[in-house]
Motif scaffolding. Structure first.
Motif, PDB file in Angstrom:
ATOM      1  N   VAL A 171       1.070  -1.001   0.059  1.00 59.68           N
ATOM      2  CA  VAL A 171      -0.058  -0.084  -0.076  1.00 59.68           C
ATOM      3  C   VAL A 171       0.953   1.347  -0.052  1.00 59.68           C
ATOM      4  O   VAL A 171       0.555   2.415  -0.511  1.00 59.68           O
ATOM      5  CB  VAL A 171      -1.057   0.059   1.225  1.00 59.68           C
ATOM      6  N   LEU A 172       1.936   1.107   0.573  1.00 61.01           N
ATOM      7  CA  LEU A 172       2.955   2.347   0.906  1.00 61.01           C
ATOM      8  C   LEU A 172       3.528   2.700  -0.597  1.00 61.01           C
ATOM      9  O   LEU A 172       3.622   4.023  -0.774  1.00 61.01           O
ATOM     10  CB  LEU A 172       4.296   2.144   1.667  1.00 61.01           C
ATOM     11  N   ARG A 173       3.357   1.921  -1.504  1.00 61.17           N
ATOM     12  CA  ARG A 173       4.116   1.932  -2.900  1.00 61.17           C
ATOM     13  C   ARG A 173       2.561   2.395  -3.884  1.00 61.17           C
ATOM     14  O   ARG A 173       2.603   3.613  -4.451  1.00 61.17           O
ATOM     15  CB  ARG A 173       4.525   0.881  -3.488  1.00 61.17           C
ATOM     16  N   TRP A 174       1.732   1.816  -3.910  1.00 59.89           N
ATOM     17  CA  TRP A 174       0.481   2.151  -4.748  1.00 59.89           C
ATOM     18  C   TRP A 174      -0.651   2.573  -4.350  1.00 59.89           C
ATOM     19  O   TRP A 174      -1.723   2.961  -5.005  1.00 59.89           O
ATOM     20  CB  TRP A 174       0.503   0.793  -5.755  1.00 59.89           C
ATOM     21  N   GLY A 175      -0.538   2.636  -3.029  1.00 62.13           N
ATOM     22  CA  GLY A 175      -1.973   3.306  -2.424  1.00 62.13           C
ATOM     23  C   GLY A 175      -1.550   4.629  -1.805  1.00 62.13           C
ATOM     24  O   GLY A 175      -2.367   5.576  -2.431  1.00 62.13           O
ATOM     25  N   ILE A 176      -0.940   4.994  -0.988  1.00 61.87           N
ATOM     26  CA  ILE A 176      -0.656   6.296  -0.497  1.00 61.87           C
ATOM     27  C   ILE A 176      -0.018   7.191  -1.339  1.00 61.87           C
ATOM     28  O   ILE A 176       1.131   6.797  -1.926  1.00 61.87           O
ATOM     29  CB  ILE A 176       0.166   6.214   0.783  1.00 61.87           C
ATOM     30  N   ARG A 254      -2.856   3.484 -10.533  1.00 58.15           N
ATOM     31  CA  ARG A 254      -2.602   4.136 -11.844  1.00 58.15           C
ATOM     32  C   ARG A 254      -1.789   5.588 -11.476  1.00 58.15           C
ATOM     33  O   ARG A 254      -0.851   5.906 -12.060  1.00 58.15           O
ATOM     34  CB  ARG A 254      -3.854   4.272 -12.586  1.00 58.15           C
ATOM     35  N   VAL A 255      -2.549   6.209 -10.564  1.00 58.21           N
ATOM     36  CA  VAL A 255      -1.905   7.577 -10.194  1.00 58.21           C
ATOM     37  C   VAL A 255      -0.543   7.221 -10.018  1.00 58.21           C
ATOM     38  O   VAL A 255       0.391   8.351 -10.061  1.00 58.21           O
ATOM     39  CB  VAL A 255      -2.803   8.379  -9.014  1.00 58.21           C
ATOM     40  N   ASP A 259       0.462   7.242 -14.326  1.00 58.36           N
ATOM     41  CA  ASP A 259      -0.631   7.146 -15.459  1.00 58.36           C
ATOM     42  C   ASP A 259      -1.130   8.556 -15.534  1.00 58.36           C
ATOM     43  O   ASP A 259      -1.593   9.043 -14.591  1.00 58.36           O
ATOM     44  CB  ASP A 259      -1.563   6.187 -15.348  1.00 58.36           C
ATOM     45  N   ASN A 260      -1.098   9.106 -16.653  1.00 55.03           N
ATOM     46  CA  ASN A 260      -1.897  10.527 -16.719  1.00 55.03           C
ATOM     47  C   ASN A 260      -3.452  10.227 -16.963  1.00 55.03           C
ATOM     48  O   ASN A 260      -3.597   9.753 -18.296  1.00 55.03           O
ATOM     49  CB  ASN A 260      -1.186  11.497 -17.597  1.00 55.03           C
ATOM     50  N   LEU A 261      -4.118  10.451 -16.156  1.00 55.63           N
ATOM     51  CA  LEU A 261      -5.544  10.570 -16.804  1.00 55.63           C
ATOM     52  C   LEU A 261      -6.420  11.572 -17.303  1.00 55.63           C
ATOM     53  O   LEU A 261      -6.088  12.494 -16.670  1.00 55.63           O
ATOM     54  CB  LEU A 261      -6.151   9.914 -15.395  1.00 55.63           C
ATOM     55  N   MET A 277     -10.119   9.330   1.167  1.00 60.70           N
ATOM     56  CA  MET A 277      -9.561  10.662   1.156  1.00 60.70           C
ATOM     57  C   MET A 277      -8.351  10.838   0.010  1.00 60.70           C
ATOM     58  O   MET A 277      -8.319  11.589  -0.458  1.00 60.70           O
ATOM     59  CB  MET A 277      -8.824  10.989   2.410  1.00 60.70           C
ATOM     60  N   ASP A 278      -7.740   9.544  -0.017  1.00 56.60           N
ATOM     61  CA  ASP A 278      -6.721   9.670  -0.986  1.00 56.60           C
ATOM     62  C   ASP A 278      -6.849   9.640  -2.548  1.00 56.60           C
ATOM     63  O   ASP A 278      -6.408  10.509  -3.245  1.00 56.60           O
ATOM     64  CB  ASP A 278      -5.794   8.367  -0.909  1.00 56.60           C
ATOM     65  N   VAL A 279      -8.296   9.014  -2.689  1.00 57.18           N
ATOM     66  CA  VAL A 279      -8.621   8.786  -3.934  1.00 57.18           C
ATOM     67  C   VAL A 279      -9.358  10.329  -4.330  1.00 57.18           C
ATOM     68  O   VAL A 279      -8.991  11.062  -5.351  1.00 57.18           O
ATOM     69  CB  VAL A 279      -9.649   7.982  -4.204  1.00 57.18           C
ATOM     70  N   ALA A 280     -10.046  10.886  -3.305  1.00 52.65           N
ATOM     71  CA  ALA A 280     -10.438  12.180  -3.580  1.00 52.65           C
ATOM     72  C   ALA A 280      -9.592  13.411  -3.792  1.00 52.65           C
ATOM     73  O   ALA A 280      -9.708  14.041  -4.805  1.00 52.65           O
ATOM     74  CB  ALA A 280     -11.438  12.331  -2.335  1.00 52.65           C
ATOM     75  N   ARG A 281      -8.529  13.419  -2.969  1.00 58.88           N
ATOM     76  CA  ARG A 281      -7.530  14.360  -3.052  1.00 58.88           C
ATOM     77  C   ARG A 281      -6.657  14.272  -4.401  1.00 58.88           C
ATOM     78  O   ARG A 281      -6.130  15.293  -4.762  1.00 58.88           O
ATOM     79  CB  ARG A 281      -6.796  14.479  -1.936  1.00 58.88           C
ATOM     80  N   SER A 282      -6.378  13.057  -4.819  1.00 62.84           N
ATOM     81  CA  SER A 282      -5.669  12.684  -5.916  1.00 62.84           C
ATOM     82  C   SER A 282      -6.735  13.368  -7.284  1.00 62.84           C
ATOM     83  O   SER A 282      -6.015  13.966  -8.066  1.00 62.84           O
ATOM     84  CB  SER A 282      -5.510  11.216  -6.214  1.00 62.84           C
TER      85      SER A 282
END
Ligand SMILES: Cc1cc2nc3c(=O)[nH]c(=O)nc-3n(C[C@H](O)[C@H](O)[C@H](O)COP(=O)(O)OP(=O)(O)OC[C@H]3O[C@@H](n4cnc5c(N)ncnc54)[C@H](O)[C@@H]3O)c2cc1C
Ligand code: SF4
Ligand code: SF4
Ligand code: SF4
Lengths: 559, 383
Positions: A171-176, A254-255, A259-261, A277-282
């Motif tokens: 998660v540290l790599r691809w989540g946060i 992806r972020v 990945d440029n979305l 929160m992480d999804v929303a702020r990203s």
């Protein structure tokens, strides 16, 4: 801590002042019926940290500018202070005694600062002990797996670390996201862990599929499973698979991999945890107009409070007490979502009030993109029958992560369900230590005694009130623009300012107060401690009273 | 058995009858006969006790403290300067709750050097925590001893018995001497629950922080309070055994009196003769003797004095800057209970005779005097 004699009423007291117990032990005669003893306690912050970091101790080392020793102290219980110093919800600070005086010591920022020093000084990491013959397989490279690998390798055991993904970190790599935990920091941490001893890494290897667990059992002396929770939970409503609906975890992945979305104007995130929160702020950073929809209220949100606060400041909208009821798709593409309004009912088993639908109350929103972040679950394929599971998690016995199989251990989210980085770190270390004890045939250590310590144990007359030193940060405006890290650690000046606020709860820090105050000069100062010459101590307990931090206790004589 | 004895020896015989186990004292005029006879009685085996010779009164009381703490019935006697030298240990006996009995022969304090009576020595120990009983006759100086032990051992506080120098100490009167066997029924042997014991050593009188010092003080005051009832009961029990009853106060012809003279010690007897004389003249006058100064008999004093029209207090002592001690005490007992004038008279200091003529003078003056002019009424001062 020995008990002080307490009388609630004069009726319980003897009519004359006298020792309650026999004084045969005392050959010189004495006024004394109680005596002071040096008796360090466990500071509450230490009990508050799930990893049990010796916070009080490393803070004292920082005061003495012994930064390397301070870092080493943390590393004894947590190999990634640069990570936890950024993303931990710091329950330690919730327990900090100073919080009942003015504001809790900013332990998290101190930890981070030391963690960063560790990355900048790779030479601080001591060499591993000489290589032992046993080999351990660690499955999963999240905080739990990395922690287990670190403590095993440092002790000289060969570790093979299996990871599905290309890169390590879980998660540290691809989540946060990077604005909280930059990749370069994570890389530094992982590098230091991999350099700590004999660790070989096998990425892009799915254990259970490409390699069977059985195979590992045959080739290794012990196995640690730290596979975390890989799958997003489904909403379980119609059209969930249409274009425009995605799991938050996938999105973050992806972020995080750059990945440029395309950014649709209207984004809705379902959920109230850290993922939401992480999804929303990203998404916000990618230019979206973001609304988080949560079925309870802000008070029940499981996300770290400061994350919610930051999201609000950055402009994320919140809609509480609502849950998606129906997804409307047009031509296979998301167009609208029908929401059910909720109210709070009776508390559920988590203690939070259960959301209940408000009969007949719904509303519709035009939505361009819908992210689900209502929780993650495990993928136990290939583990299931081998080790006992329960509620889709691996079942362990006790605190060291022992599964039903003698040589298989597990820890982290796969055991606890969605929890936290520091809990995963703690689980990895405890399992590693247990594995080592099994290898060398050592008994488990006794449980740490939970002493009660509070502001009433601090002689506050010795301290002046001050505010917590906050991490320097970039402005909200600046932060919203991209993925630059928001908070910064302390420079030396800020660091010294903040450590100076620590009370050193229950632990002697050689302030000399007792020695100065003793009216009978019965306290003798040695190089690294004080001693009481009981032939002269008359038991007045002035030292105990004047110790600012209750590092002395009272013992009844003759007992 | 009745015998003509001096007041001091009456004390010694009271001690003999009470089966005291330790006596420690230092000679001082006018008390010396007490311990002289006691040392003889111990030497010839009539008293089965240890007599500890010391070099000062401070040590005498220190020895008594140790002996009493070890569980022995303990006695000492002193006077004036000797009592003052004991002061530190007097406080100790109270704090340690030791039932020591001390007879103090009232003697004026020097300088100027004096050997004659007044009450300033014992009254300067008023606030220490000793029970204080002022005796009036040789018979009482003896009878007070077993009563004192009985009271002291019941409430764990020391008792000071007080008698006037020469007027009692050296004056011979008929005394019905107490026999040890008779007293044994009245005064059981002393067997304290807590005592110094080499087989089970404890530390006594040790430090107590601010959290409990006050409670220990509170318990002393509670014991003083309990002593009121105990003194009365013991005085009655003594009467039942020996036919001589004792109480906290002794009123004399007070019932319809318009003026009551308050006295203590030997002045009380002289005063009664004057009361009789004045009653014969038709003057409604009475007298009230205060026997127990500590604990002060508030109720008894106010019950009696509230029914009269004027009170005159005769003090053979002076509390410099605040009148006589008994005057202060009586005023405090009557505070808020009556508006009648209370007038104080200082007389007889340093052994000056208080004859019937002097008391008559006080009574006549008191009939005329109005409170509070003059503030202190000195009787017989050459001005
Ligand atoms: C978006 C998000 C934000 C979060 N924010 C915070 C936060 O701010 N603070 C906090 O304390 N906690 C946070 N958490 C929770 C925290 O990240 C987790 O509790 C923690 O990472 C759990 O660690 P773990 O090692 O058990 O599992 P993970 O971190 O999930 O790591 C498991 C690893 O195992 C690998 N793996 C899985 N199956 C296999 C297999 N079969 N073979 C080989 N490898 C496998 C995975 O690829 C992964 O790398 C957050 C979680 C999420 C999802
Ligand atoms: S890991 Fe978390 S709880 Fe432990 S010291 Fe660091 S911030 Fe505090
Ligand atoms: S004041 Fe210091 S020792 Fe005490 S709880 Fe806080 S950080 Fe820990
Ligand atoms: S007063 Fe200071 S030196 Fe003494 S025990 Fe307490 S902390 Fe240590």
């Amino acid at each position: 801590m020995s008990k002080q004699i307490k009388f609630d009423s004069y009726r319980e007291m003897p009519i004359r002042s006298m020792t309650l117990d026999n004084m045969l032990w005392n050959k010189t005669g004495s006024w004394r019926n109680v005596k002071p003893v040096y008796d360090n306690k466990v500071s509450p912050c230490i009990l508050g940290c799930p990893a049990g970091e010796n916070i009080q101790h490393y803070i004292q080392l920082v005061i003495d500018k012994k930064y390397k020793e301070a870092w080493e102290t943390i590393i004894e219980s947590n190999p990634m202070p640069a990570v936890t110093g950024r993303v931990c919800s710091h329950p330690c600070m919730g327990k900090c005694t100073r919080g009942d005086y003015d504001e809790a010591v900013n332990i998290n920022a101190i930890e981070r600062t030391l963690g960063d020093m560790g990355i900048d000084n790779p030479g601080w990491m001591r060499e591993s002990e000489k290589t032992k013959k046993q080999k351990v397989a660690v499955i999963g490279s999240g905080p739990a797996g990395l922690s287990a690998a670190f403590y095993l390798a440092r002790a000289g055991y060969s570790v093979t670390l299996y990871e599905t993904e290309k890169a390590l970190g879980g998660v540290l790599r691809w989540g946060i996201p990077e604005y909280r935990l930059p990749n370069c920091v994570l890389d530094g941490v992982i590098e230091s862990i991999l350099n700590s001893g004999p660790i070989s890494v096998k990425t892009e290897t799915v254990v259970g599929k490409e390699i069977k667990l059985k195979e590992l059992e045959d080739n290794f002396d012990a196995i640690f499973i730290g596979i975390g929770l890989m799958e997003s939970r489904k909403l379980g409503i119609s059209n969930e698979d249409c274009e425009g609906v995605e799991s938050g975890l996938e999105y973050l992945k992806r972020v995080n991999s750059g990945d440029n979305l395309d950014s649709s104007k209207k984004t809705v995130v379902i959920g109230g945890g850290n993922t939401a929160m992480d999804v929303a702020r990203s998404a916000l950073r990618k230019g979206s107009d973001v609304t988080v929809v949560y079925r309870r209220t802000q008070a029940e949100m499981p996300a770290i409070a400061s994350e919610i606060e930051e999201a609000e400041k950055e402009g994320v909208n919140f809609r509480f007490l609502a849950a998606p009821k129906e997804i409307v798709a047009e031509g296979g593409k998301l167009s609208k979502v029908l929401f059910q309004e909720m109210e709070l009912g009776e508390p559920d088993e988590s203690g939070r009030r259960r959301p209940v639908p408000l009969e007949g109350k719904t509303f519709t929103m035009e939505v361009g993109r819908l992210f689900t972040a209502i929780g993650e679950r495990a993928d136990l394929d290939g583990f299931g029958p081998e080790v006992d599971t329960e509620w889709d998690l691996i079942k362990v016995n006790g605190e060291f992560g022992e599964t039903n199989k003698k040589n298989i251990f597990a820890g982290g989210d796969i055991v606890t369900g969605a929890a936290s980085v520091v809990e995963a770190v703690a689980a990895g270390r405890k399992a590693a230590e247990k594995i080592i004890r099994v290898f060398i045939g050592e008994a488990d250590p006794p449980k740490q005694e939970e002493t009660e310590f509070g502001i009433e144990n601090i002689n506050v007359d010795y301290f002046t009130k001050s505010n917590r030193t906050l991490n320097p940060r970039i402005s909200v405006e600046e932060a919203k623009k991209g993925f630059e890290e928001i908070l910064t650690g302390f420079d030396e000046q800020l660091l010294q300012k903040e450590v100076d606020r620590c009370f050193s709860c229950g632990v002697c820090n050689y302030c000399d107060n007792c020695w100065v105050y003793c009216p009978d000069t019965a306290i003798v100062r040695k190089d690294d401690r004080y001693e009481i010459d009981y032939d002269y101590c008359k038991g007045c307990l002035v030292c105990v009273e004047e110790c600012p931090r209750s590092a002395l206790s009272i013992e009844e004589e003759g007992k | 058995m009745k015998k003509v004895v001096m007041g001091n020896h009456a004390v010694s015989y009271g001690v003999r009858a009470s089966e005291v186990k330790v006596i420690s004292a230092y000679p001082v005029t006018p008390q010396t006969h007490i311990v002289e006879l006691l040392s003889e009685l111990v030497a010839n085996g009539e008293i089965d006790a240890k007599f500890i010779k010391v070099e000062s009164e401070h040590s005498a009381m220190a020895a008594c403290v140790g002996a009493s703490a070890a569980g022995s019935r303990t006695f000492t006697a002193t006077s004036s300067q000797g009592l003052l030298l004991m002061t530190e240990m007097l406080h100790w006996a109270v704090g340690a709750r030791l039932p020591i009995v001390l007879t103090n022969v009232n003697r004026a304090i020097g300088p100027p050097w004096s050997i004659w009576t007044d009450q300033n020595d014992s009254l300067s120990m008023r606030d220490v925590g000793w029970i204080q009983i002022y005796c009036e006759s040789n018979q009482e100086t003896q009878d007070a001893i077993p009563q004192a032990f009985k009271i002291a051992e019941e409430i764990n506080l020391p008792v000071m018995l007080v008698l006037d120098a020469f007027f009692l100490s050296h004056t011979y009167e008929i005394v019905d001497l107490l026999e040890t066997e008779q007293v044994r029924d009245f005064l059981p042997p002393y067997n304290p629950e807590i005592k110094l014991d080499t087989n089970d050593p404890h530390s006594f009188g040790n430090l107590s922080g601010p959290d409990y010092y006050m409670e220990l003080r509170y318990m002393i005051e509670e014991a003083m309070n309990d002593a009121r009832g105990v003194i009365k009961r013991v005085g009655k029990e003594f009467g039942e055994h020996f036919g001589r009853y004792y109480d906290m106060v002794v009123p004399y012809r007070c019932d319809d009196a318009d003026l009551i003279l308050v006295t203590s010690g030997t002045v009380a007897s002289t005063t009664r003769a004057v009361i009789d004389e004045m009653r014969d003249e038709g003057i409604k006058i009475g007298a009230l003797k205060i026997r127990v100064l500590r604990p002060f008999p508030f109720k008894e004093v106010s019950d009696i004095l509230c029914s009269t029209k004027k009170v005159a207090v005769l003090d053979r002592n002076i509390s410099f800057g605040n009148h006589g001690v008994f005057f202060q005490e009586v005023k405090s007992a009557l505070y808020g209970k009556t508006d009648i004038p209370i007038i104080g008279y200082i007389l007889g200091l340093g052994g000056r005779d208080v004859t019937p003529k002097v008391i008559r003078e006080v009574a006549d003056k008191a009939i005329k005097d109005k409170n509070p002019e003059p503030y202190i009424n000195w009787i017989g001062v050459k001005r």
